[in-house]
Scaffold this active site. Structure first.
Site, short mmCIF file in Angstrom:
data_model
loop_
_atom_site.label_atom_id
_atom_site.label_comp_id
_atom_site.label_asym_id
_atom_site.label_seq_id
_atom_site.Cartn_x
_atom_site.Cartn_y
_atom_site.Cartn_z
N SER A 76 34.71 61.40 64.77
CA SER A 76 35.94 61.15 64.03
C SER A 76 37.21 61.79 64.61
O SER A 76 38.28 61.60 64.04
CB SER A 76 35.78 61.65 62.59
OG SER A 76 35.69 63.05 62.56
N THR A 90 39.23 53.33 59.19
CA THR A 90 40.48 54.08 59.30
C THR A 90 41.68 53.15 59.49
O THR A 90 41.53 52.05 60.04
CB THR A 90 40.39 55.04 60.50
OG1 THR A 90 41.68 55.55 60.79
CG2 THR A 90 39.88 54.34 61.75
N ASP A 91 42.87 53.63 59.11
CA ASP A 91 44.09 52.84 59.37
C ASP A 91 44.45 52.85 60.86
O ASP A 91 45.29 52.06 61.29
CB ASP A 91 45.26 53.38 58.54
CG ASP A 91 45.65 54.83 58.85
OD1 ASP A 91 44.94 55.49 59.63
OD2 ASP A 91 46.68 55.28 58.32
N GLU A 92 43.79 53.71 61.64
CA GLU A 92 44.18 53.82 63.05
C GLU A 92 43.84 52.56 63.85
O GLU A 92 44.38 52.34 64.93
CB GLU A 92 43.52 55.06 63.69
CG GLU A 92 43.90 56.32 62.93
CD GLU A 92 43.56 57.63 63.61
OE1 GLU A 92 43.44 57.66 64.83
OE2 GLU A 92 43.42 58.64 62.89
N TYR A 99 38.88 56.53 69.98
CA TYR A 99 38.38 56.62 68.59
C TYR A 99 38.70 55.34 67.82
O TYR A 99 37.81 54.70 67.25
CB TYR A 99 38.98 57.84 67.88
CG TYR A 99 38.81 57.79 66.36
CD1 TYR A 99 37.55 57.86 65.78
CD2 TYR A 99 39.93 57.68 65.52
CE1 TYR A 99 37.40 57.82 64.39
CE2 TYR A 99 39.78 57.64 64.13
CZ TYR A 99 38.52 57.71 63.58
OH TYR A 99 38.36 57.66 62.21
N LYS A 120 36.25 52.38 66.22
CA LYS A 120 36.22 52.03 64.80
C LYS A 120 36.57 50.53 64.63
O LYS A 120 35.98 49.84 63.80
CB LYS A 120 37.19 52.89 64.00
CG LYS A 120 36.78 54.35 63.85
CD LYS A 120 35.48 54.59 63.11
CE LYS A 120 35.56 54.28 61.63
NZ LYS A 120 34.33 54.73 60.92
#
Ligand code: NAD
Ligand code: TYD
Length: 350
Positions: A85, A130-132, A155, A159
């Site tokens: 993460s 995640t919003d990433e 990362y 995701k």
């Protein structure tokens, strides 16, 4: 209901496990975690003896193990949080992220599909993301569920890939999935290499507070227990195949956030105001650093009635207090002593 929660010994997972174990005594909650550097069973010491809670140590990359687990517990639901993460770690070692986040997710999807393929009725597979995955915003605008994916770190790329696989299993095999993409979380039990616990700990120890680049990078911070409550609502009431954005409507530039932290820690430690701010040190930027994240969570609010429960000022102060009062937790993580907890705690069972 028998529910598998993966990554339950981590930061967010431990809050989700606690919520489900205490709120739903009639559910059986199985926490599957590999106990990587980020997994800490001390996070769950208050619920570990609950009759409806079971811990299973294992890796989501291990297909035979997953198959055995599904046979043993006959899961009705999966809530998948296990992941690598930390963005900075992904820059140093992308392969670990491909393995756990992409391949591990696909192994878990396969295990659920194989176990449920003859009867998907009443089953639910929840993927936590995640919003990433949406990339980086300019000064204006928000991420909605329609925003095009544009991951920019190893990362977020891993995701994003995992999200695509989850949706592919819905479209191709009708696996009853639901997804959420959440903004940055803060609160108790955050691993102390992430910004907020790192800063609190460094202030206490009088060490420099490293701010990447110009410090004007912006994040939308959400109280971790509010993320857990959103997961509860979406798991039970979210529509199959849908994605829900979760956010705090709470944007902060890193430098402003750190200055706030400095002032609260000074106050709570009885130090002269302004002393912690002197520790702020601008350091080299993170490569490919995303400038701004901000979430539009109106779909979740309008469809399922969820909103953050706590004002940031209150959650932030509670967070600082928690770290100052849990020096032993922090010391165990920093010295690595938390890794001995498993051997000690589960000595009689293994
Ligand atoms: P974390 O790093 O604190 O915890 C991850 C947990 O997964 C650890 O307990 C670890 O031991 C376990 N794990 C790692 N690899 C595993 C493997 N191969 N098999 C089994 N277990 C494994 O992470 P977190 O911050 O709690 O994040 C949890 C989830 O929420 C992740 O999927 C992350 O992408 C997502 N998320 C996090 C944030 C955030 O701000 N932290 C925001 C949005 C979404
Ligand atoms: P982090 O907690 O790593 O979360 P993410 O990168 O997933 O948003 O970092 C939050 C923000 O703080 C991010 O913009 C990077 C920045 N940061 C620093 O300025 N200094 C630090 O030492 C760390 C760990 C992060």
């Amino acid at each position: 209901m028998n529910i598998l929660i993966t990554g339950g010994a981590g930061f967010i997972g431990s809050h989700v496990v606690r919520l489900f174990v205490t709120k739903y005594p009639h559910y059986r909650i199985v926490n599957l975690d590999a106990l990587t550097y980020a997994g800490n069973l001390e996070n769950l010491s208050d619920v570990e003896h609950a009759p409806n809670y079971i811990f299973e140590r294992g890796n989501i990359l291990d297909a035979p193990f997953l198959q055995g687990l599904f046979e043993k517990y006959q899961f009705d639901g999966v809530i998948h949080l296990a992941a690598e993460s930390h963005v900075d770690r992904s820059i140093a070692n992308p392969m670990a992220f491909v393995e756990t986040n992409v391949m591990g997710t696909v192994q878990l999807l396969n295990a659920a599909r194989n176990a449920w393929k003859d009867n998907m009725k009443g089953k639910r597979y929840y993927h936590v993301s995640t919003d990433e995955v949406y990339g980086s915003l300019g000064e204006e605008g928000y991420f909605t569920e329609e925003t095009r994916y544009d991951p920019r770190s190893p990362y977020s790329a891993s995701k994003a890939a995992s999200d695509h696989f989850v949706r592919a299993y819905w479209h191709t095999y009708q696996l009853p999935v639901v997804l959420s993409n959440c903004s940055n979380n803060y609160g108790p039990n955050h691993f102390p290499e992430k910004l907020i616990p790192l800063v609190i700990n460094n202030i206490r120890e009088g060490k420099p507070l490293p701010i990447y680049g110009d410090g004007k990078y912006t994040r939308d911070w959400l109280w971790v227990k509010d993320h857990a409550s959103a997961i509860d609502v979406i798991f039970h009431n979210g529509r199959k195949g849908e994605t829900y954005n979760i956010g705090g409507n709470n944007e902060w530039k890193n430098i402003d956030l750190v200055q706030q932290l400095c002032d609260i820690v000074d106050e709570l430690l009885g130090r002269p105001q302004g002393s912690a701010r002197q520790l702020i040190t601008f350091v080299a930027d993170r490569p490919g650093h995303d400038r701004r994240y901000a979430i539009d969570a109106s779909k979740l609010r309008d469809e399922l009635g969820w909103e953050p429960s706590i004002r940031f000022e209150e959650g932030f102060r509670q967070t600082v207090q928690w770290y100052l009062e849990h020096e032993e937790w922090l010391r165990h993580v920093i010295t690595g002593a938390y890794q001995a907890y498993y051997a000690e705690q589960y000595r009689s069972e293994k």
